[in-house]
Design a protein around this motif. Structure first.
Motif, short mmCIF file in Angstrom:
data_model
loop_
_atom_site.label_atom_id
_atom_site.label_comp_id
_atom_site.label_asym_id
_atom_site.label_seq_id
_atom_site.Cartn_x
_atom_site.Cartn_y
_atom_site.Cartn_z
N LYS A 1 0.82 -1.22 0.00
CA LYS A 1 0.00 0.00 0.00
C LYS A 1 0.85 1.26 0.00
O LYS A 1 0.32 2.36 -0.21
CB LYS A 1 -0.93 0.00 1.20
N GLU B 1 10.87 8.20 -3.82
CA GLU B 1 9.53 8.74 -4.01
C GLU B 1 9.04 8.61 -5.45
O GLU B 1 7.86 8.87 -5.73
CB GLU B 1 9.50 10.21 -3.58
N HIS C 1 5.97 4.10 -7.32
CA HIS C 1 4.57 4.29 -6.92
C HIS C 1 3.81 2.98 -6.74
O HIS C 1 2.61 3.02 -6.43
CB HIS C 1 3.83 5.14 -7.97
N CYS D 1 6.60 0.43 -1.88
CA CYS D 1 7.72 1.13 -1.24
C CYS D 1 9.03 0.61 -1.82
O CYS D 1 9.19 -0.59 -2.06
CB CYS D 1 7.72 0.92 0.28
N ILE E 1 3.50 4.38 1.38
CA ILE E 1 3.45 5.36 2.48
C ILE E 1 2.81 6.63 1.95
O ILE E 1 3.27 7.19 0.94
CB ILE E 1 4.86 5.65 3.01
N PRO E 2 1.74 7.13 2.60
CA PRO E 2 1.09 8.36 2.13
C PRO E 2 2.07 9.54 2.12
O PRO E 2 3.00 9.61 2.94
CB PRO E 2 -0.03 8.56 3.16
N LYS E 3 1.87 10.46 1.19
CA LYS E 3 2.77 11.60 1.07
C LYS E 3 2.81 12.43 2.35
O LYS E 3 3.84 12.99 2.70
CB LYS E 3 2.32 12.48 -0.10
N ALA E 4 1.67 12.51 3.03
CA ALA E 4 1.61 13.34 4.25
C ALA E 4 2.51 12.79 5.34
O ALA E 4 2.90 13.53 6.25
CB ALA E 4 0.17 13.42 4.75
N ASN E 5 2.85 11.51 5.29
CA ASN E 5 3.65 10.90 6.36
C ASN E 5 5.10 10.68 5.97
O ASN E 5 5.90 10.22 6.79
CB ASN E 5 3.04 9.54 6.76
N ARG E 6 5.47 10.97 4.73
CA ARG E 6 6.82 10.62 4.27
C ARG E 6 7.92 11.43 4.95
O ARG E 6 9.02 10.92 5.14
CB ARG E 6 6.89 10.80 2.75
N VAL F 1 3.36 5.54 10.97
CA VAL F 1 2.31 6.02 10.07
C VAL F 1 0.94 5.74 10.66
O VAL F 1 0.03 6.56 10.60
CB VAL F 1 2.46 5.35 8.68
N ASP F 2 0.80 4.58 11.29
CA ASP F 2 -0.47 4.20 11.91
C ASP F 2 -0.19 3.84 13.36
O ASP F 2 0.55 2.90 13.65
CB ASP F 2 -1.07 3.00 11.17
#
Length: 651
Positions: free
Chosen positions: A590, A636, A639, A642, A592-597, A607-608
């Motif tokens: 899945k 990054e 896509h 990871c 890593i969301p951009k907001a958490n990178r 992340v969670d």
């Protein structure tokens, strides 16, 4: 001319008299405030010192308790692991060899006895007991262990035999050993973990008892003391001293012996809490010396360990401050006297000008302009003086406004600092809760299966496949605990210092062999894991680096890829550039969301928050890479999941 001088003289005397009275009045206000403030500061420093002493004592106590727990756990494990061999090899020679082997293979064990039930071996009569004891060091520095069949004596009434016999289960006992059949003294004071042994029919055949010298344990735990005169003491459930610096109290006296409850209620309260297994901290007076006592129970036993810190040690520097406070009081008194005198003189001399200034302020005309004059009489001098005073007043008001603005800025900075401190405290609580949860879960699983395995009746009913599943689960959770403890150690200051010290201990690392070992490690944790391995380097390609930290980092990257993906599309590649070698691990998960990178390499950040883990794997891997001259990079541009690149220099 003489009349003018006569009129001036009384005015000067009156002025000096008023100045003195006003100075005394200000002194009567200032000196008590100064003394009270200094006394409050002095008392506050006492409170802070005692609070820090409690924290320091609790820290040392926790470390020592953990050390004792390691001794206890090692002895229990060695006893439980080897107990089944007694039933399998129930003959005198085998029992003697087993007793010797347990002592030899476990440096924390000082002695081991295996004592049979009456008439198990008719050849030896009613009694048969073998005993092995650690007997100092040999000439080459190895432990000397002596084993023998003990002389016959009535050991059935001994607490180390009677307690497990009556309870029907393993237990810890403490006693003073006055029997020395091997002609070797085990310091007299012994803690013993005793376990009854049953044969296949359920009949009790023997008791195995592994011994820990309390004298040696006392020497080990007293190495680290927070203060020169602090000491450790340990009591059992009856309150008997089993560790104490005063050897005359050991097993002869309890913590309550010879004390009047009315005069020593604090010691009785301490003894009650220690004998009931409560942990805490309280102020207690021992032999007229006020002390801070912190205490904790030893898990799995009926013992309670305490550290006693005398106030004379804790407050030594505090008492030494009196040599500073007294000169400070005297100096402060004279400074206040001087300032009062100068301030009053300055206030009295321009009295008329002060009156005009007060009237102008009362009228609210702070913008008034008073021009200077060339007049040399009293009015002219008064006017010029008032003009200068007004200018000075405006300047000081500007300074006040500036100070007010600066104060607002400082207050805002303090507010931000407070906010950061609260956030840090929240993160600390969250981390502690997370660590507790992450460690408690595998521990509970292991403890639950241990209870199942310790029930011999239930074990007989379990099929072999289920037993294997239980042991595999225990092994998996043990590795999980080991991994978390290792990461916690690496993230600590001590672990980081060790990393810096060992970063120079470099060897030649075969890259492909390293990768295959990491892949095997991942498959141990995830049996269904499928990893595609591609290498652009030859099998004999080596780098000069620290294999331990490379191994830990790559294991963590493979572990994360397996855990957060389907485990079937994980790829491990090795490539090189002109100056570096790259270990690339990628998956199709899945991601890593951009907001958490931007926070993935921050310690203790996940992340969670509900996910498994401590938030240490990626930060530690990056730190290891940087310590070795390389870096850990999150790609990054990838896509499908990871991709992490662990890059190290070739030289």
């Amino acid at each position: 001319m003489e009349n003018q001088q006569e009129r001036r003289l009384p005015m000067i005397n009156i002025h000096k008299s008023f100045s003195t009275k006003l100075s005394i009045g200000i002194m009567l206000l200032a000196v008590p405030i100064f003394c009270i403030s200094l006394a409050a500061l002095f008392l506050q420093s006492r409170y802070i010192i005692r609070r820090e002493a409690v924290g320091r004592a609790n820290s040392v106590l926790s470390t020592t308790t953990q050390r004792v727990c390691r001794y206890v756990n090692t002895i229990e494990t060695a006893t439980n692991v080897n107990s089944w061999l007694i039933v399998e090899h129930l003959d005198p020679d085998s029992l003697l060899d087993l007793s010797y082997s347990i002592v030899r293979l476990n440096p924390h064990i000082d002695g081991c006895s295996i004592s049979t039930e009456p008439d198990i071996f008719p050849k030896y009569g009613r009694y048969f007991s073998v005993y092995s004891i650690r007997n100092g060091k040999t000439a080459n520095g190895r432990d000397s262990i002596k084993s023998a069949v003990e002389e016959q004596y009535e050991y059935f009434t001994k607490i180390w035999y009677k307690s497990p016999h009556d309870l029907g289960k393993a237990c810890w006992t403490d006693f003073y050993d006055d029997i020395d059949t091997l002609k070797v003294v085990l310091s007299g004071l012994i803690a013993s973990y005793s376990k009854p042994i049953y044969d296949n029919t359920g009949r009790m055949v023997a008791v195995i008892s592994t011994d820990l010298s309390l004298s040696r344990l006392s020497k080990d735990i007293t190495k680290d003391k927070p203060y020169p005169n602090s000491y450790f003491m340990m009591v059992n459930k009856e309150g008997n001293f089993i560790i104490h610096p005063d050897s005359t109290k050991l097993f002869n006296k309890t913590i309550f012996s010879g004390l009047n409850p009315n005069n020593h209620s604090d010691i009785f309260a301490l003894g009650h809490e220690m004998t009931t297994g409560i942990n805490g901290c309280m102020n207690v007076t021992f032999d007229g010396e006020p002390c801070i006592v912190c205490y904790q129970p030893i898990p799995g036993t009926f013992w309670s360990l305490a550290i006693v810190c005398p106030n004379s040690d804790i407050l030594k520097e505090y008492y030494e401050q009196t040599y500073i406070i007294i000169p400070l009081l005297i100096m402060g008194f004279f400074i206040i006297l001087l300032l009062c005198h100068r301030t009053v003189n300055h206030a009295i001399l321009p009295l008329n000008q002060l009156l005009e200034k007060t009237q102008s302020i009362a009228a609210g005309n702070m913008e008034i302009h008073i021009p200077t004059t060339k007049r040399e009489d009293v009015v002219g001098r008064l006017q010029n003086s008032f003009a200068m005073m007004l200018q000075s007043l405006n300047f000081h008001m500007g300074s006040v406004r500036y100070s007010t603005e600066q104060t607002k800025l400082h207050n805002e900075e303090l507010r931000q600092a407070t906010k950061l401190a609260k956030e840090a405290d929240r993160q600390k609580r969250t981390f502690i809760q997370n660590v507790t949860h992450q460690i408690r879960t595998p521990l509970n699983i292991i403890m639950g299966f241990v209870q199942i395995l310790s029930d011999k009746t239930q074990i007989k009913l379990l099929p072999k496949e289920e037993l294997k599943n239980i042991t595999d689960t225990m092994e998996y959770n043990s590795r999980l605990l080991t991994r978390m403890v290792l990461m916690l150690f690496d993230s600590s200051d001590l672990g980081y210092s060790e990393e810096l010290l060992t970063s120079n201990q470099i060897t030649y690392i075969v890259c492909n062999d390293m990768a295959r070992e990491v892949i095997n490690y991942g498959k141990k944790h995830f049996p269904n894991l499928s990893i595609n391995f591609h290498s652009d380097v030859a099998d004999d390609f080596c780098i000069h680096s620290n294999g331990l930290y490379i191994m830990r980092s790559l294991r963590e990257l493979v572990y994360n890829s397996a855990k957060y993906s389907d485990g079937k599309h994980v790829t491990f590649r090795i490539t090189t550039t002109d100056t570096t070698v790259r270990f690339i691990i990628e998956d199709k998960g899945k991601g890593i969301p951009k907001a958490n990178r931007e926070h993935i390499f921050d310690f203790f950040i996940k992340v969670d928050d509900l996910s498994e883990g401590l938030g240490l794997g990626l930060p530690l891997a990056k730190r290891h890479a940087q310590s070795l001259g390389g870096d850990l990079i999150f790609d990054e541009d990838y896509h499908d999941g990871c991709r992490f690149i662990f890059e190290l220099p070739l030289t």
